[in-house]
Write an enzyme that holds these catalytic residues in place. Structure first.
Site, mmCIF file in Angstrom:
data_model
loop_
_atom_site.group_PDB
_atom_site.id
_atom_site.type_symbol
_atom_site.label_atom_id
_atom_site.label_comp_id
_atom_site.label_asym_id
_atom_site.label_seq_id
_atom_site.Cartn_x
_atom_site.Cartn_y
_atom_site.Cartn_z
ATOM 1 N N GLU A 28 20.301 41.189 39.130
ATOM 2 C CA GLU A 28 19.249 42.045 39.566
ATOM 3 C C GLU A 28 19.829 43.567 39.015
ATOM 4 O O GLU A 28 18.963 44.456 39.114
ATOM 5 C CB GLU A 28 18.770 41.856 40.989
ATOM 6 C CG GLU A 28 18.311 40.859 41.611
ATOM 7 C CD GLU A 28 17.950 40.674 42.977
ATOM 8 O OE1 GLU A 28 18.243 41.772 43.472
ATOM 9 O OE2 GLU A 28 18.099 39.764 43.450
ATOM 10 N N ASP B 174 37.944 37.457 47.471
ATOM 11 C CA ASP B 174 39.304 36.853 48.072
ATOM 12 C C ASP B 174 39.241 35.357 48.513
ATOM 13 O O ASP B 174 37.937 35.047 49.212
ATOM 14 C CB ASP B 174 39.424 37.832 49.254
ATOM 15 C CG ASP B 174 40.756 37.767 49.960
ATOM 16 O OD1 ASP B 174 41.780 37.970 49.319
ATOM 17 O OD2 ASP B 174 40.950 37.300 51.180
HETATM 18 C C1 GLC Z 1 44.278 36.730 49.344
HETATM 19 C C2 GLC Z 1 44.740 38.108 49.348
HETATM 20 C C3 GLC Z 1 46.050 38.335 50.387
HETATM 21 C C4 GLC Z 1 45.446 38.265 51.695
HETATM 22 C C5 GLC Z 1 44.675 36.753 51.708
HETATM 23 C C6 GLC Z 1 43.967 36.698 53.083
HETATM 24 O O1 GLC Z 1 45.035 35.746 48.917
HETATM 25 O O2 GLC Z 1 45.327 38.598 47.900
HETATM 26 O O3 GLC Z 1 46.638 39.589 50.192
HETATM 27 O O4 GLC Z 1 46.233 38.186 52.609
HETATM 28 O O5 GLC Z 1 43.755 36.749 50.878
HETATM 29 O O6 GLC Z 1 42.792 37.867 52.938
#
Ligand code: GLC
Length: 593
Positions: free
Chosen positions: A287, A235
């Site tokens: 790993e 993310d």
């Molecule tokens: C990313 C995710 C989104 C989230 C953001 C903060 O863009 O796809 O849904 O709100 O990160 O974590």
């Protein structure tokens, strides 16, 4: 009647493949399952509710996995199911190594993994390393400790500006609207330091200059790798490291370029030190053998810089967001495809392609407008101009067919195989995306694409669950679009996806090459050759003659009636309708190179 006989393609068609081919990308011979994989995103809270609380759960996913396997996908990417106060639908994690009771238990996770393994599906999980929840024990400890303490140093705390520290430390803005800083009250009750949160106030950013943060995430990686996951979607992978000194930034909060503020200068995104983190993670994954992967959610601007994320010792994949945002503008699409393949080939990495996810308006809704969807990315509401659902679904089928012919990996978002539209009539008091509240309703947020899935036409809540009402209301059209109805209808959107995915695998398109078929690239059409397959999209308003070749599959081959309606079958069969795409088997000797 079988699906195949219902959709049997006409034999040889008139026309010739003339004009030069412009080669862009060679066939991919490098080993690695992910290089051509189709990965299906499951958004757990909206997938299937088995315990009747109105919110999807892991047991619901396990129950329906056979239906995903039936689609002929390679892997599933699961959005967060970790312990979380759910202020940002689980992207605010309070315990990275446990399942939120809303979704089940670790035992449910293990059962889901076992079923996936039985079905030959790999499972990728979401890793959220830029920030956690303000309820995470580490942040609670930081609040309880004093300024300058090791506990505070896990996060980005600063003294405020102004005489009394009453101004935020810099002018950065949150992605969800409003300032990216919030002030805390110190344990002694006095107004205190500020902490950085690029997203919601409940999502404090970690301090990646601190080795302890690195160690903690290495532990988290191993925790899930030990449980058999095939890898991680990372993310906001571009945001972990911030520029030294946290300099002011007047550009966009999402880091995209705008006048006077090129994206590559954004001090909170794309910092060089990030790459060492991913090199280290790649070593950890190695790993566990060659098959575990990292995919970057990296919003990188300009596009060629994406190659830096997928160098041989870094991540395996990165999302191609410029492609998602290209609409059906054939010039833009061509530019992005050429630029992506060229940049990624230079580091030996495959591209990925994507049209929908849990953060954007679904492509069946985006394409239901002539021109751009209003407030694209910010949700669509009942007071906005309304999309044409039938047109949108028809064009979405064509766009997906064009995408699934491209070499590389592809990501699908749950429900796109049903041609689902966004939920539009969501009452304000049911909207849950923090964007809605943080912008005072100006941006509606992303709830529209997160509406719970329809499984069974005749059941309550279209079969999402038979207990409480779904956490977001389903549009009326969902019951008619339910999976069981589409499964039984040979020419449905769902069966088109099945055929496309099976054909893509049989033809090896994900491993294939790409050359532009110039004779069919016009102001409104775009065509490429992948191996012996010609893929042609007609994004214009007039029908066009089909090139010579055997029609393998065309996106207009869907039936009318029962909410599964679509573009009419072209009457002659020799022409491609507006908003239609086709895969043709061609004889390359007819082409000049
Ligand atoms: C990313 C995710 C989104 C989230 C953001 C903060 O863009 O796809 O849904 O709100 O990160 O974590």
């Amino acid at each position: 009647m079988s699906v195949d006989s219902a959709l049997a393609a006409p034999a040889e068609l008139a026309g010739t493949l003339t004009g030069p081919l412009t080669p862009v990308h060679p066939e991919d011979l490098v080993p690695g399952w992910w290089r051509s994989a189709v990965i299906y995103q499951v958004y757990p809270r909206s997938f299937r509710d088995l315990n009747g609380d109105g919110i999807g759960d892991l047991a619901g996913i396990t129950a329906e996995l056979p239906k995903l396997a039936d689609l002929d996908i390679d892997a599933v990417w699961l959005s967060p199911f970790y312990r979380s106060p759910q202020r940002d639908a689980g992207y605010d994690v309070s315990d990275y190594c446990d399942v939120d009771p809303l979704f089940g238990t670790l035992a449910d996770f293990n059962a889901m993994m076992a079923e996936a393994t039985r079905l030959g599906l790999r499972m990728i999980v979401d890793l959220v390393p830029n920030h956690c929840s303000d309820q995470h024990v580490a942040f609670q400890a930081a609040l309880a400790a004093s300024a300058g303490s090791p506990e505070r140093d896990h996060f980005i705390f600063r003294d405020g500006l102004g005489t009394f520290g009453e101004e935020p430390p810099n002018n950065w803005q949150s992605h969800f609207g409003g300032p990216a800083w919030s002030r805390i009250t110190e344990p002694d009750g006095t107004p205190g330091q500020w902490y950085l949160h690029l997203f919601d106030t409940s999502q404090p950013d970690f301090n990646w200059d601190n080795d302890a943060v690195h160690e903690e995430f290495e532990r988290v990686l191993r925790f899930w790798l030990d449980r058999g996951v095939a890898g991680f979607r990372v993310d906001v992978a571009h945001a972990l490291v911030k520029a030294p000194g946290l300099p002011e930034w007047g550009g966009r909060a999402d880091g995209n370029s705008c006048d006077g503020y090129p994206g590559h200068d954004a001090p909170m995104f794309g910092q060089p030190a990030l790459h060492n983190i991913y090199r280290r993670w790649r070593q950890i994954l190695s790993e566990y053998g060659p098959d575990r992967i990292l995919c970057a959610e990296a919003n990188v601007d300009p596009l060629p810089r994406l190659a830096d994320w997928v160098r041989p010792d870094e991540m395996h994949q990165a999302f191609n967001f410029p492609y998602l945002h290209a609409g059906l503008d054939v010039h833009r699409m061509r530019g992005i495809i050429t630029e992506s393949l060229t940049a990624l080939d230079s580091v030996g990495a495959p591209s990925t392609w994507v049209l929908s996810n849990h953060d954007v308006v679904r492509h069946a809704t985006r394409f239901g407008y002539d021109g751009h969807a209003p407030r694209d990315g910010d949700g669509i509401g009942s007071f906005d101009p309304q999309p044409d659902e039938v047109l949108g679904r028809s064009r979405a089928a064509a766009a997906s067919m064009f995408m699934l012919g491209l070499p590389g990996g592809a990501y699908l978002y749950q429900g796109e195989e049903l041609g689902l539209p966004d939920g539009i009539n969501i009452p304000d008091n049911q909207r849950q995306d923090p964007t809605f509240a943080r912008t005072g309703g100006e941006r509606l947020g992303r709830d529209g694409c997160r509406v719970p899935l329809p499984w069974r036409t005749a059941e309550p809540h279209a079969g999402f669950g038979d207990g409480a009402a779904p956490w977001l209301p389903q549009p009326e059209s969902f019951a008619g679009l339910a999976r069981d109805a589409q499964a039984a209808s040979p020419a449905s959107h769902l069966n088109l996806y099945r055929r496309m995915l099976a054909e893509r695998r049989a033809l090896g398109l994900g491993r294939g090459s790409l050359a532009w078929a110039e004779a069919w690239c016009t102001d409104t059409c775009l065509a490429y050759v992948n191996g012996t397959t010609l893929v042609l999209l007609n994004a214009g308003r007039e029908s066009v003659e089909l090139p010579a070749g055997r029609v393998l599959i065309r996106s207009g081959q869907r039936e009318a009636g029962d909410g599964l309606e679509s573009a009419e079958l072209p009457d002659s069969g020799h022409r491609l309708s507006p908003g239609e795409a086709v895969w043709l088997e061609i004889n390359l000797e007819d082409a000049e190179s």
